[in-house]
Write an enzyme that holds these catalytic residues in place. Structure first.
Site, PDB file in Angstrom:
ATOM      1  CG  ASN A 171      -2.012   1.048   1.083  1.00 21.62           C
ATOM      2  OD1 ASN A 171      -1.726   2.238   1.058  1.00 21.62           O
ATOM      3  ND2 ASN A 171      -3.248   0.605   0.995  1.00 21.62           N
ATOM      4  CD  GLN A 172       1.667   3.110  -4.884  1.00 18.37           C
ATOM      5  OE1 GLN A 172       0.697   3.779  -5.224  1.00 18.37           O
ATOM      6  NE2 GLN A 172       2.565   2.662  -5.740  1.00 18.37           N
TER       7      GLN A 172
END
Length: 163
Positions: free
Chosen positions: A41-42
């Site tokens: 997840n960024q």
């Protein structure tokens, strides 16, 4: 069979100027009891770009403290829902949060940002009009395959609410 899942507690201080709302934490986050715990997840990279801080390289509690110090709060639009896996498309039987009451309890709040389409769709309906700006962001999820640079460019709009 989908299982009923409950979100996490808010990570916020009363002086927050920006509230970032996700939909419902994914499996990795629920297991870890931490926002955006999935390694792909960024979120932490994106918000780190906005703040000019290496959030992704910090421990979780230090990340939260840096956000609080900069006037950023985190929460989710969904209190509970049924979902198999982590994808927003699998969310069913939604019990939303009372987001309006939460936002009104933050007197310095200038903007509410939605991390992804599901958060925006549910959150906008729950919050309605107010003295804050509503911002739709591309999802930080690895399932949303927009290039990082494009996501970061869109997320950079958040900085205006923190100055």
């Amino acid at each position: 069979m989908s299982v009923r899942k409950h979100g996490l507690l808010p990570a916020a201080r009363a002086d927050a100027r920006l509230l970032v709302l996700g939909s419902l934490p994914g499996e990795a986050s629920l297991r870890a009891e931490r926002y955006y715990a999935h390694p792909q997840n960024q979120f932490w990279r994106l918000l780190g770009e906005v703040l000019g801080e290496p959030l992704a390289g910090l421990g979780y509690e230090e990340r939260l403290e840096r956000l609080r110090a900069r006037g950023v709060a985190l929460w989710d639009v969904i209190h509970a829902a049924r979902r198999t896996g982590s994808l927003d498309q699998a969310i069913r039987d939604v019990e939303p949060r009372d987001l309006r009451a939460f936002a009104e309890a933050l007197p310095a709040l200038r903007a509410i940002a939605f991390n992804g389409g599901t958060a925006a769709r549910i959150g906008r309906r729950m919050i309605g009009e107010g003295p804050w700006t509503l911002v739709d962001l591309p999802s930080s999820s690895p399932a949303h395959t927009l290039p990082f640079a494009v996501k970061a460019s869109r997320w950079s709009a958040l900085l205006a609410f923190l100055d």
